[in-house]
Design an enzyme around this catalytic site. Structure first.
Site, PDB file in Angstrom:
ATOM      1  CD  GLU A 104      -2.802   1.494   0.460  1.00  0.00           C
ATOM      2  OE1 GLU A 104      -2.419   1.672  -0.692  1.00  0.00           O
ATOM      3  OE2 GLU A 104      -3.981   1.675   0.829  1.00  0.00           O
ATOM      4  CG  ASP A 105      -0.967   4.930  -1.192  1.00  0.00           C
ATOM      5  OD1 ASP A 105      -1.566   4.374  -0.230  1.00  0.00           O
ATOM      6  OD2 ASP A 105      -1.544   5.746  -1.937  1.00  0.00           O
ATOM      7  CG  ASP A 108      -4.256   9.181   6.838  1.00  0.00           C
ATOM      8  OD1 ASP A 108      -3.385   9.840   7.396  1.00  0.00           O
ATOM      9  OD2 ASP A 108      -5.371   9.658   6.529  1.00  0.00           O
ATOM     10  CG  PHE A 157      -2.681  15.681   1.391  1.00  0.00           C
ATOM     11  CD1 PHE A 157      -3.530  14.686   1.853  1.00  0.00           C
ATOM     12  CD2 PHE A 157      -2.485  15.809   0.028  1.00  0.00           C
ATOM     13  CE1 PHE A 157      -4.176  13.826   0.969  1.00  0.00           C
ATOM     14  CE2 PHE A 157      -3.128  14.957  -0.867  1.00  0.00           C
ATOM     15  CZ  PHE A 157      -3.980  13.975  -0.394  1.00  0.00           C
ATOM     16  NE  ARG A 170      -3.108   8.005  -8.903  1.00  0.00           N
ATOM     17  CZ  ARG A 170      -3.691   7.700  -7.750  1.00  0.00           C
ATOM     18  NH1 ARG A 170      -2.946   7.377  -6.713  1.00  0.00           N
ATOM     19  NH2 ARG A 170      -4.996   7.727  -7.623  1.00  0.00           N
TER      20      ARG A 170
HETATM   21  P1  IMP Z   1      -6.558   5.158   5.653  1.00  0.00           P
HETATM   22  O1  IMP Z   1      -7.666   4.204   5.407  1.00  0.00           O
HETATM   23  O2  IMP Z   1      -7.024   6.402   6.369  1.00  0.00           O
HETATM   24  O3  IMP Z   1      -5.349   4.538   6.303  1.00  0.00           O
HETATM   25  O4  IMP Z   1      -6.201   5.755   4.261  1.00  0.00           O
HETATM   26  C1  IMP Z   1      -5.258   5.353   3.448  1.00  0.00           C
HETATM   27  C2  IMP Z   1      -5.510   5.968   2.081  1.00  0.00           C
HETATM   28  O5  IMP Z   1      -5.790   7.387   2.171  1.00  0.00           O
HETATM   29  C3  IMP Z   1      -4.262   5.846   1.263  1.00  0.00           C
HETATM   30  O6  IMP Z   1      -4.255   4.670   0.527  1.00  0.00           O
HETATM   31  C4  IMP Z   1      -4.315   7.090   0.407  1.00  0.00           C
HETATM   32  O7  IMP Z   1      -5.027   6.827  -0.774  1.00  0.00           O
HETATM   33  C5  IMP Z   1      -5.069   8.110   1.192  1.00  0.00           C
HETATM   34  N1  IMP Z   1      -4.151   9.065   1.867  1.00  0.00           N
HETATM   35  C6  IMP Z   1      -3.959   9.239   3.178  1.00  0.00           C
HETATM   36  N2  IMP Z   1      -3.067  10.193   3.439  1.00  0.00           N
HETATM   37  C7  IMP Z   1      -2.659  10.644   2.245  1.00  0.00           C
HETATM   38  C8  IMP Z   1      -1.714  11.657   1.833  1.00  0.00           C
HETATM   39  O8  IMP Z   1      -1.043  12.347   2.625  1.00  0.00           O
HETATM   40  N3  IMP Z   1      -1.578  11.821   0.500  1.00  0.00           N
HETATM   41  C9  IMP Z   1      -2.254  11.094  -0.427  1.00  0.00           C
HETATM   42  N4  IMP Z   1      -3.148  10.152  -0.100  1.00  0.00           N
HETATM   43  C10 IMP Z   1      -3.351   9.933   1.222  1.00  0.00           C
HETATM   44 MG    MG Z   2      -4.512   4.717  -1.755  1.00  0.00          MG
END
Ligand code: IMP
Ligand code: MG
Length: 185
Positions: A104-105, A108, A157, A170
């Site tokens: 995963e990228d 968060d 962000f 991207r």
């Molecule tokens: P989570 O479910 O809140 O952990 O969200 C993860 C997803 O939110 C990631 O796969 C990203 O697509 C998006 N995301 C969260 N923070 C960022 C950021 O700083 N930049 C870009 N995408 C983010």
């Molecule tokens: Mg994502």
């Protein structure tokens, strides 16, 4: 002009330069190769954000692997997940009895990966681990930690190296912090 310079205008600062990412991805690849030594793994890329990290990481891993892709969309705005995750493309490899590594990228709130891990575990794989390029632990809302993490980032962000803002940025070869005025309007 929609060139690199135009893109860079939206960037406040470079958080992780290209060379540092390259070095770190190799380190993660070495660790993963060691941990799964002698095993075959299924590496699942979470589209689209993980695509660039995935391509590099897979080439840094030396054990046998099958690659697969999952598409997910989370309801919420561009900067925050709501916790409700929808599978838009499932992986087609059978993972029952297999060692699965989700790529995963960024982690968060942790909702997306919590959901994915739970869903994949229902298919009874031998194991499920997570590799993410970035981790923002300050924003965690559920208890989950990546098994392999590239960099811990502050609560800002970030874009680039696969991560987007409204589908853009991207293709930046580094991780940058977006100027607040970009998402203000
Ligand atoms: P989570 O479910 O809140 O952990 O969200 C993860 C997803 O939110 C990631 O796969 C990203 O697509 C998006 N995301 C969260 N923070 C960022 C950021 O700083 N930049 C870009 N995408 C983010
Ligand atoms: Mg994502």
């Amino acid at each position: 002009m929609w060139g690199k310079e135009f893109m860079a205008q939206g960037i406040e600062k470079v958080l992780v330069p290209e060379e540092e990412i390259k070095k770190r991805v190799q380190e993660l690849g070495d660790r993963i190769s060691k941990d799964y030594d002698g095993e075959e793994i299924v590496v699942i890329c979470v589209l689209k954000g993980a695509s660039i990290f995935f391509a590099d990481l897979c080439r840094a891993i030396t054990v046998h692997m099958k690659m697969d892709f999952m598409g997910i969309s989370s309801y919420g705005d561009a900067q925050k997940t709501s916790g409700i995750v929808k599978i838009t493309k499932d992986c087609d490899t059978s993972i029952t009895g297999k060692h699965v590594l989700i790529v995963e990228d960024i982690m968060d709130s942790g909702y997306t990966l919590t959901y994915l891990v739970r869903m994949l575990k229902e298919r009874q794989p031998a194991s499920v681990k997570i590799a993410c390029l970035l981790d923002k632990p300050s924003r965690r809302e559920v208890e989950i930690t990546p098994d392999y993490c590239g960099f811990t980032v502050p609560n800002e962000f970030v874009v680039g190296f696969g991560l987007d803002y409204k589908g853009l940025y991207r293709n930046l070869p580094y991780i940058g912090v977006l100027k607040p005025e970009v998402y203000a309007n």
